[in-house]
Design a protein around this motif. Structure first.
Motif, short mmCIF file in Angstrom:
data_model
loop_
_atom_site.label_atom_id
_atom_site.label_comp_id
_atom_site.label_asym_id
_atom_site.label_seq_id
_atom_site.Cartn_x
_atom_site.Cartn_y
_atom_site.Cartn_z
N PRO A 179 0.73 -1.28 0.11
CA PRO A 179 0.07 0.03 0.04
C PRO A 179 0.91 1.36 0.00
CG PRO A 179 -0.02 -0.98 2.06
CD PRO A 179 0.63 -1.93 1.21
N ARG A 180 0.10 2.35 -0.32
CA ARG A 180 0.90 3.64 -0.56
C ARG A 180 -0.12 4.61 0.02
NH1 ARG A 180 4.34 0.89 -1.77
NH2 ARG A 180 6.04 1.09 -3.13
N HIS A 181 0.74 5.45 0.95
CA HIS A 181 0.28 6.64 1.79
C HIS A 181 0.46 7.91 0.93
CE1 HIS A 181 -0.49 4.08 5.45
NE2 HIS A 181 0.79 3.49 5.02
N ILE A 182 -0.49 8.86 0.73
CA ILE A 182 -0.57 10.08 -0.01
C ILE A 182 -1.05 11.11 0.81
CG2 ILE A 182 -2.76 9.48 -1.20
CD1 ILE A 182 -1.39 11.05 -3.61
N TRP A 183 -0.21 12.33 0.90
CA TRP A 183 -0.58 13.41 1.72
C TRP A 183 -0.05 14.44 0.93
CZ3 TRP A 183 1.31 17.52 4.01
CH2 TRP A 183 0.47 18.39 4.81
N TRP A 184 -0.85 15.64 0.53
CA TRP A 184 -0.38 16.71 -0.12
C TRP A 184 0.46 16.25 -1.34
CZ3 TRP A 184 3.85 20.56 0.96
CH2 TRP A 184 3.85 21.81 0.43
N ASN A 185 1.81 16.52 -1.32
CA ASN A 185 2.55 16.17 -2.56
C ASN A 185 3.65 15.06 -2.21
OD1 ASN A 185 1.65 18.43 -4.08
ND2 ASN A 185 3.09 19.89 -2.76
N PHE A 186 3.30 14.34 -1.03
CA PHE A 186 4.19 13.26 -0.79
C PHE A 186 3.56 11.83 -0.72
CE2 PHE A 186 5.22 16.91 2.83
CZ PHE A 186 6.12 17.26 1.64
N VAL A 187 4.37 11.10 -1.28
CA VAL A 187 3.70 9.62 -1.30
C VAL A 187 4.84 8.58 -0.62
CG1 VAL A 187 3.45 7.56 -3.12
CG2 VAL A 187 2.48 9.78 -3.59
N SER A 188 4.45 7.57 0.27
CA SER A 188 5.40 6.88 0.74
C SER A 188 4.69 5.53 1.12
CB SER A 188 5.99 7.40 1.99
OG SER A 188 6.95 6.50 2.61
N SER A 189 5.52 4.39 1.24
CA SER A 189 4.95 3.17 1.63
C SER A 189 4.95 3.20 3.26
CB SER A 189 5.79 2.07 1.36
OG SER A 189 7.04 2.18 1.67
N ARG A 190 5.53 4.23 3.97
CA ARG A 190 5.71 4.35 5.47
C ARG A 190 5.03 5.70 5.77
NH1 ARG A 190 11.09 5.03 6.62
NH2 ARG A 190 11.55 5.42 4.15
N PRO A 191 4.09 5.77 6.72
CA PRO A 191 3.55 7.10 7.02
C PRO A 191 4.45 7.78 7.81
CG PRO A 191 2.38 5.21 8.40
CD PRO A 191 3.22 4.43 6.98
N GLU A 192 5.22 7.21 8.60
CA GLU A 192 6.26 8.05 9.45
C GLU A 192 7.28 8.76 8.50
OE1 GLU A 192 8.07 3.62 8.94
OE2 GLU A 192 5.91 4.90 9.53
N ARG A 193 7.57 8.23 7.15
CA ARG A 193 8.37 9.19 6.43
C ARG A 193 7.45 10.25 5.96
NH1 ARG A 193 10.93 11.97 4.15
NH2 ARG A 193 12.57 11.47 2.35
N ILE A 194 6.27 10.32 5.61
CA ILE A 194 5.48 11.44 5.35
C ILE A 194 5.43 12.52 6.47
CG2 ILE A 194 3.09 12.11 4.95
CD1 ILE A 194 2.80 10.00 2.91
N GLU A 195 5.37 12.05 7.57
CA GLU A 195 5.53 12.78 8.72
C GLU A 195 6.97 13.78 8.66
OE1 GLU A 195 3.09 13.59 11.00
OE2 GLU A 195 1.89 12.67 9.62
N GLN A 196 7.95 12.95 8.40
CA GLN A 196 9.13 13.33 8.32
C GLN A 196 9.42 14.39 7.39
OE1 GLN A 196 12.32 10.80 7.51
NE2 GLN A 196 13.89 12.06 7.21
N ALA A 197 8.80 14.08 6.02
CA ALA A 197 8.81 15.30 4.84
C ALA A 197 7.92 16.71 5.40
CB ALA A 197 8.43 14.44 3.57
N LYS A 198 6.97 16.30 6.04
CA LYS A 198 6.16 17.26 6.47
C LYS A 198 7.09 18.53 7.39
CE LYS A 198 1.56 15.28 7.11
NZ LYS A 198 0.43 15.02 8.16
N ALA A 199 7.81 17.70 8.24
CA ALA A 199 8.58 18.50 9.13
C ALA A 199 9.94 18.91 8.40
CB ALA A 199 9.05 17.79 10.32
N GLU A 200 10.23 18.52 7.41
CA GLU A 200 11.74 19.00 6.62
C GLU A 200 11.03 20.22 5.83
OE1 GLU A 200 13.03 15.51 4.66
OE2 GLU A 200 14.26 14.84 6.34
N TRP A 201 9.78 19.96 5.21
CA TRP A 201 9.48 21.22 4.53
C TRP A 201 9.18 22.45 5.43
CZ3 TRP A 201 9.95 22.98 -0.19
CH2 TRP A 201 9.25 23.99 -0.66
N LYS A 202 8.48 22.26 6.37
CA LYS A 202 8.14 23.39 7.36
C LYS A 202 9.52 23.97 7.98
CE LYS A 202 4.76 24.13 10.99
NZ LYS A 202 3.93 23.67 11.92
#
Length: 313
Positions: free
Chosen positions: A263-286
């Protein structure tokens, strides 16, 4: 790989329409200067093969001084695939790439562990007025490639194989279609092509891959005895032999591939097999830790308050 054998559909046979597993009518979204119709992800289906996002841009006409202005924004875990029918977009990214894309050409940007890019109408076109019509899709990367280095490749129109004859034109964007193979390197098995049919002409849709769909762009087609107009995504059952016939001159995209490796998780402009990776991307962009786009001073901030998560089947 599953396989469900079936005879070729007979035009007018209502039972043969079972070949269509899902019919998606994209939802329209007004971005101010132009309209986008989003077919994937949808409430009916998240992905077709590796395609996790599929947008029709336009057709739109920009007045003098106006144009497309998508400010710098980030991506991870996917490749953006941009293909135009009309108009021109100036692409800039954090790798230092700066070049326009025009009809029949292909921009394939791999985000991997992270990239930033912008998409705008160039100054010359703003001075004369312009049009825009095309497709932008996102292809999810396989798990082994999600953290690869970012990259960008542009293909001029002559680099993509074109098949002609019997009232059809097929430009192979990715993968293999009717024996012709695109030079584009992909992260997982897939296919993607731009098809134009004269009235009465037909195209068989190979059953090589388990997940297949067509997106109607213009004109009208018939599949399994049913007619379809522009702006619809038809997802087919695995294994069935499909023939698409144009009842009027028609243009459509064919797309698909093998199911993703999870499965893939998608949030805004981020896609990942790991939800924690999306959380990391959010923090990095912010926090401003993504690379920036040379020459750009604007950016799209992280959405706040955060949109509610949407669960796709």
């Amino acid at each position: 790989m599953s396989y469900q054998s079936a005879d070729d559909p007979i035009p007018g046979d209502r039972l043969s329409c079972d070949a269509i597993e899902t019919l998606i009518v994209p939802r329209a979204r007004d971005l101010g200067s132009f309209e986008v119709r989003r077919a994937l992800p949808s409430a009916q289906r998240q992905m077709v093969g590796p395609f996790i996002f599929f947008d029709q841009m336009g057709p739109s006409e920009f007045l003098l001084g106006a144009g497309m202005d998508v400010r710098p924004h980030p991506h991870i875990g996917l490749s953006t695939v941009t293909y135009l029918f009309d108009g021109e977009i100036m692409h800039r990214d954090s790798l230092g790439t700066e070049l326009p894309i025009r009809p029949g050409e292909l921009n394939w940007m791999t985000a991997g562990r992270g990239i930033t890019h912008s998409e705008r109408t160039g100054a010359e076109l703003r001075a004369t007025g312009s049009r825009l019509f095309g497709i932008q899709s996102w292809v999810a990367l396989s798990a082994k490639d999600e953290e690869t280095d970012p990259g960008f490749v542009h293909y001029d129109a002559p680099a993509l194989p074109v098949l002609t004859g019997e009232g059809k034109m097929v430009r192979v964007i990715a993968g293999e279609v009717l024996g012709a193979r695109s030079p584009v390197r992909t992260s997982s098995p897939m296919f993607y092509a731009d098809v134009a049919l004269e009235a009465g002409a037909s195209l068989p849709l190979d059953a090589i891959h388990e997940e297949r769909a067509i997106y109607t762009v213009s004109g009208s087609i018939e599949v399994a005895g049913d007619g379809f107009g522009p702006g619809q995504l038809l997802v087919f059952r695995p294994g069935d032999r499909i023939t698409v016939r144009a009842t009027q001159a028609a243009r459509f995209m064919i797309l698909g591939g093998e199911p993703m490796d999870g499965p893939r998780h998608i949030w805004w402009n981020f896609v990942s097999s790991r939800p924690e990776r999306i959380e990391q991307a959010k923090a990095e962009w912010k926090a401003g830790r993504f690379d920036t786009v040379p020459g750009e001073t604007e950016f799209i901030p992280l959405p706040e308050p955060e949109p509610k998560p949407v669960n796709y089947p």
